[in-house]
Design a protein around this motif. Structure first.
Motif, PDB file in Angstrom:
ATOM      1  N   LEU A  52       0.916  -1.112  -0.114  1.00 14.49           N
ATOM      2  CA  LEU A  52       0.072   0.008   0.018  1.00 14.49           C
ATOM      3  C   LEU A  52       0.854   1.345   0.107  1.00 14.49           C
ATOM      4  N   LEU A  53       2.113   1.287   0.988  1.00 14.53           N
ATOM      5  CA  LEU A  53       2.794   2.556   0.893  1.00 14.53           C
ATOM      6  C   LEU A  53       3.696   2.602  -0.353  1.00 14.53           C
ATOM      7  N   PRO A  54       3.846   3.575  -1.165  1.00 11.55           N
ATOM      8  CA  PRO A  54       4.868   3.514  -2.445  1.00 11.55           C
ATOM      9  C   PRO A  54       6.219   3.465  -2.102  1.00 11.55           C
ATOM     10  N   SER A  55       6.561   4.350  -0.875  1.00 13.48           N
ATOM     11  CA  SER A  55       7.867   4.170  -0.363  1.00 13.48           C
ATOM     12  C   SER A  55       8.564   2.911  -0.007  1.00 13.48           C
ATOM     13  N   ILE A  56       7.768   1.990   0.334  1.00 18.63           N
ATOM     14  CA  ILE A  56       8.395   0.791   0.701  1.00 18.63           C
ATOM     15  C   ILE A  56       7.979  -0.388  -0.245  1.00 18.63           C
ATOM     16  N   ASN A  57       7.051  -0.056  -1.207  1.00 18.21           N
ATOM     17  CA  ASN A  57       6.635  -0.937  -2.521  1.00 18.21           C
ATOM     18  C   ASN A  57       7.899  -1.123  -3.176  1.00 18.21           C
ATOM     19  N   ASN A  58       8.821  -2.092  -2.705  1.00 21.88           N
ATOM     20  CA  ASN A  58      10.126  -2.351  -3.676  1.00 21.88           C
ATOM     21  C   ASN A  58      10.681  -3.779  -3.826  1.00 21.88           C
ATOM     22  N   ASP A  88      16.088   1.378  -5.563  1.00 25.75           N
ATOM     23  CA  ASP A  88      15.632   2.071  -4.197  1.00 25.75           C
ATOM     24  C   ASP A  88      16.769   2.145  -3.389  1.00 25.75           C
ATOM     25  N   VAL A  89      17.008   3.545  -2.515  1.00 26.42           N
ATOM     26  CA  VAL A  89      18.156   3.843  -1.902  1.00 26.42           C
ATOM     27  C   VAL A  89      18.329   2.815  -0.616  1.00 26.42           C
ATOM     28  N   ASN A  90      17.009   2.430   0.249  1.00 30.89           N
ATOM     29  CA  ASN A  90      16.939   1.761   1.263  1.00 30.89           C
ATOM     30  C   ASN A  90      17.497   0.458   1.218  1.00 30.89           C
ATOM     31  N   ILE A  91      17.344  -0.150  -0.080  1.00 30.44           N
ATOM     32  CA  ILE A  91      17.749  -1.375  -0.227  1.00 30.44           C
ATOM     33  C   ILE A  91      18.831  -1.576  -1.372  1.00 30.44           C
ATOM     34  N   TYR A  92      19.503  -0.385  -1.582  1.00 29.65           N
ATOM     35  CA  TYR A  92      20.682  -0.315  -2.848  1.00 29.65           C
ATOM     36  C   TYR A  92      21.910  -1.312  -2.287  1.00 29.65           C
ATOM     37  N   ASP A  93      22.057  -1.057  -0.930  1.00 31.50           N
ATOM     38  CA  ASP A  93      23.369  -1.596  -0.504  1.00 31.50           C
ATOM     39  C   ASP A  93      23.296  -3.118  -0.137  1.00 31.50           C
ATOM     40  N   ARG A  94      23.798  -3.935  -1.064  1.00 30.71           N
ATOM     41  CA  ARG A  94      23.615  -5.411  -0.919  1.00 30.71           C
ATOM     42  C   ARG A  94      24.934  -6.261  -0.427  1.00 30.71           C
ATOM     43  N   HIS A  95      24.417  -7.583  -0.027  1.00 27.04           N
ATOM     44  CA  HIS A  95      25.263  -8.631   0.123  1.00 27.04           C
ATOM     45  C   HIS A  95      24.823  -9.734  -0.527  1.00 27.04           C
ATOM     46  N   TRP A 145      21.108  -5.357   2.910  1.00 27.87           N
ATOM     47  CA  TRP A 145      21.461  -5.446   4.234  1.00 27.87           C
ATOM     48  C   TRP A 145      20.208  -5.061   5.022  1.00 27.87           C
ATOM     49  N   THR A 146      19.406  -4.239   4.830  1.00 21.24           N
ATOM     50  CA  THR A 146      18.301  -4.085   5.524  1.00 21.24           C
ATOM     51  C   THR A 146      17.369  -4.977   5.860  1.00 21.24           C
ATOM     52  N   SER A 147      17.424  -6.203   4.849  1.00 18.48           N
ATOM     53  CA  SER A 147      16.643  -7.679   5.061  1.00 18.48           C
ATOM     54  C   SER A 147      16.725  -8.303   6.145  1.00 18.48           C
ATOM     55  N   TYR A 148      17.987  -8.152   6.527  1.00 19.91           N
ATOM     56  CA  TYR A 148      18.373  -8.879   8.093  1.00 19.91           C
ATOM     57  C   TYR A 148      18.105  -7.941   9.161  1.00 19.91           C
ATOM     58  N   TYR A 149      18.331  -6.641   8.980  1.00 24.38           N
ATOM     59  CA  TYR A 149      17.883  -5.822  10.137  1.00 24.38           C
ATOM     60  C   TYR A 149      16.082  -5.834  10.188  1.00 24.38           C
ATOM     61  N   PHE A 150      15.474  -6.054   8.946  1.00 27.62           N
ATOM     62  CA  PHE A 150      14.059  -6.011   9.242  1.00 27.62           C
ATOM     63  C   PHE A 150      13.574  -7.349  10.045  1.00 27.62           C
ATOM     64  N   HIS A 151      14.090  -8.385   9.626  1.00 29.76           N
ATOM     65  CA  HIS A 151      13.782  -9.553  10.549  1.00 29.76           C
ATOM     66  C   HIS A 151      13.987  -9.492  12.023  1.00 29.76           C
ATOM     67  N   SER A 152      15.169  -9.055  12.357  1.00 28.42           N
ATOM     68  CA  SER A 152      15.802  -9.067  13.517  1.00 28.42           C
ATOM     69  C   SER A 152      14.867  -7.909  14.375  1.00 28.42           C
ATOM     70  N   ASP A 190      24.814   9.353   5.137  1.00 26.77           N
ATOM     71  CA  ASP A 190      25.120   8.508   4.146  1.00 26.77           C
ATOM     72  C   ASP A 190      26.164   7.475   4.406  1.00 26.77           C
ATOM     73  N   ILE A 191      25.948   6.697   5.451  1.00 29.81           N
ATOM     74  CA  ILE A 191      26.601   5.527   5.943  1.00 29.81           C
ATOM     75  C   ILE A 191      26.151   4.313   5.194  1.00 29.81           C
ATOM     76  N   HIS A 192      26.863   3.509   4.652  1.00 27.23           N
ATOM     77  CA  HIS A 192      26.695   2.366   3.843  1.00 27.23           C
ATOM     78  C   HIS A 192      25.890   1.322   4.941  1.00 27.23           C
ATOM     79  N   SER A 193      24.808   0.913   4.334  1.00 26.73           N
ATOM     80  CA  SER A 193      23.848  -0.123   5.196  1.00 26.73           C
ATOM     81  C   SER A 193      24.525  -1.104   5.983  1.00 26.73           C
ATOM     82  N   GLU A 194      25.639  -1.452   5.633  1.00 20.77           N
ATOM     83  CA  GLU A 194      26.192  -2.671   6.149  1.00 20.77           C
ATOM     84  C   GLU A 194      26.831  -2.125   7.582  1.00 20.77           C
ATOM     85  N   VAL A 195      27.102  -0.822   7.811  1.00 24.28           N
ATOM     86  CA  VAL A 195      27.644  -0.520   9.059  1.00 24.28           C
ATOM     87  C   VAL A 195      26.439  -0.449  10.211  1.00 24.28           C
TER      88      VAL A 195
END
Length: 444
Positions: free
Chosen positions: A88-94, A169-176, A181-188, A252-257
């Motif tokens: 429903l929310l466009p900003s997190i429809n990614n 998408d900026v919030n999920i652009y940094d990857r592993h 990286w935010t996928s792991y943050y989301f779950h925990s 502007d710190i990399h999501s990994e940090v």
């Protein structure tokens, strides 16, 4: 069409069956499993594994009774609320899931995803209980254990096209390994929020009850719905807003940090709580523990990913379904962060320049679909280094299985539920004794 409003039938339209048929097709759709087997065989395996694991969890919750069953349902509520809010929310429809055997809500929501939350979160919670940690450490320990279950799933899933992410998408652009990286943050973070609300709301509404003692049905159901509904907003405001987003959005710190810092903090809190264990927190392996449902569930989860790496061939995968819309490469749109920062991303997938692990080589002449397409076929790419992928997946499975088995087999026993709990299945060893009649007094 995927817009819910277009399927709402007015009284005038009700005289035609077309609208109701379209609404039904929007609510639920089916995919031929034989077609899935041909195009995405590994995706079929993971669906069956997750469904099987959730069933095992339900049997475990039913057998334990108490608040275990309520927590099982809380994970179902949170999955529905979280996924629905993302659509429903466009900003997190990614992100866009591959087509499950059964899919809901305009084919955006595979039914098995409802149970993924349960498979990961309930299993991790039951396992963390064996460590008998302090109440303030339990949510963070569960968050760590969920990430351990999620690691092979996330790494293999994106490579095998079980879902796709928004490319810019900026919030999920940094990857592993192509995993944000935010996928792991989301779950925990979200599972920690779920536990805090689940037990915290019940403590407020029924302060006289112990942690696992069941109260009246209405209040318990209210706490379950509250926990499932508030896990996302509490997780965002308490953990994302305070910890992740300021570092990422303002500096502007990399999501990994921030993600590694957050997981390290969870580990530290769990370790501090476990520094002075009691004798009941450590016990030897027993036949009863070895044959428990959580042990079997964890084993089948990690064993599946271990075996799939022998047969997985991502270059042969074809995923037909909803994906990021294709369009002009120069079109952008604004997204909004919870910190108030406006972030820009490309509105469409640019087929001339993208970073996702997919291609269009399996389509006729290898040409991408036409512009503004959202339903199309994508093709998998071979492993960049097959041995590296096997090593990382096998290592995650071996380490994960070892950690879970240590907790399930060599930590404390399962929580003993209060005898007074109406849903607790406890055999009483004493029989209610009859009152003795007072002896008659004979008067001379």
């Amino acid at each position: 069409m995927n817009d819910f409003q277009s399927y709402i039938c007015s009284a005038v339209e009700a005289k035609s069956n077309t609208c109701m048929t379209d609404l039904l097709h929007w609510l639920i759709a089916f995919t031929n499993p034989f077609q899935t087997w041909e195009d995405e065989p590994t995706f079929l395996f993971i669906q069956f594994s997750v469904i099987f694991g959730a069933i095992l969890n339900y049997v475990h919750a039913w057998n334990r009774g108490g608040r275990f069953l309520h927590f099982w349902w809380a994970t179902i509520v949170v999955s529905l609320v979280t996924e629905w809010m993302c659509y429903l929310l466009p900003s997190i429809n990614n992100f866009w899931h591959s087509q499950g055997i059964v899919s809901l809500f305009g084919r955006r929501f595979p039914l098995y995803i409802v149970l993924v939350y349960n498979q990961f979160w309930y299993t991790a919670w039951v396992t963390a209980l064996r460590a008998n940690l302090k109440w303030w450490a339990e949510p963070f320990a569960v968050g760590l254990l969920v990430v351990i279950l999620d690691l092979p799933y996330d790494i293999m899933g994106i490579k095998m096209l079980w879902w796709t992410w928004h490319d810019t998408d900026v919030n999920i652009y940094d990857r592993h390994y192509h995993v944000p990286w935010t996928s792991y943050y989301f779950h925990s973070a979200f599972v920690a929020a779920l536990i805090i609300v689940f037990f915290g709301s019940r403590k407020i509404l029924m302060p006289a009850k112990s942690k696992f003692e069941v109260g009246n049905c209405f209040t318990e159901c209210l706490c379950t719905v509250l926990a499932g509904s508030l896990a996302m907003p509490v997780g965002v405001s308490a953990f994302f807003l305070i910890f992740y987003h300021p570092m990422h959005d303002w500096f502007d710190i990399h999501s990994e940090v921030p993600v590694i810092m957050w997981l390290s903090l969870c580990l530290l809190i769990s370790w501090i709580s476990d520094r002075t264990p009691t004798t009941r927190d450590r016990s030897d392996c027993s036949k009863e523990k070895l044959q428990s449902l959580p042990v079997f569930n964890v084993a089948q989860h990690f064993l599946l990913f271990f075996l799939l790496m022998f047969v997985a061939k991502p270059e042969e995968v074809k995923a037909t379904g909803l994906h990021q819309p294709i369009g002009p490469c120069n079109a952008t749109e604004d997204t909004f962060s919870v910190t108030g920062v406006t972030l820009k991303r490309e509105k469409y997938l640019c087929t001339e320049n993208y970073n996702e692990p997919m291609s269009f080589h399996c389509l006729p002449e290898g040409k991408p679909p036409p512009s503004v397409s959202s339903w199309y076929t994508i093709c998998g790419l071979p492993f960049e280094n097959a041995m590296e992928y096997k090593l990382i997946i096998w290592f995650c499975c071996a380490m994960g299985l070892t950690i879970y088995m240590q907790l399930l087999l060599f930590s404390g026993n399962e929580v003993k539920l209060p005898v007074s709990s109406p849903m607790t299945k406890v055999e009483s060893g004493t029989k209610k004794q009859k009152k003795k009649r007072p002896a008659k007094v004979h008067r001379d």
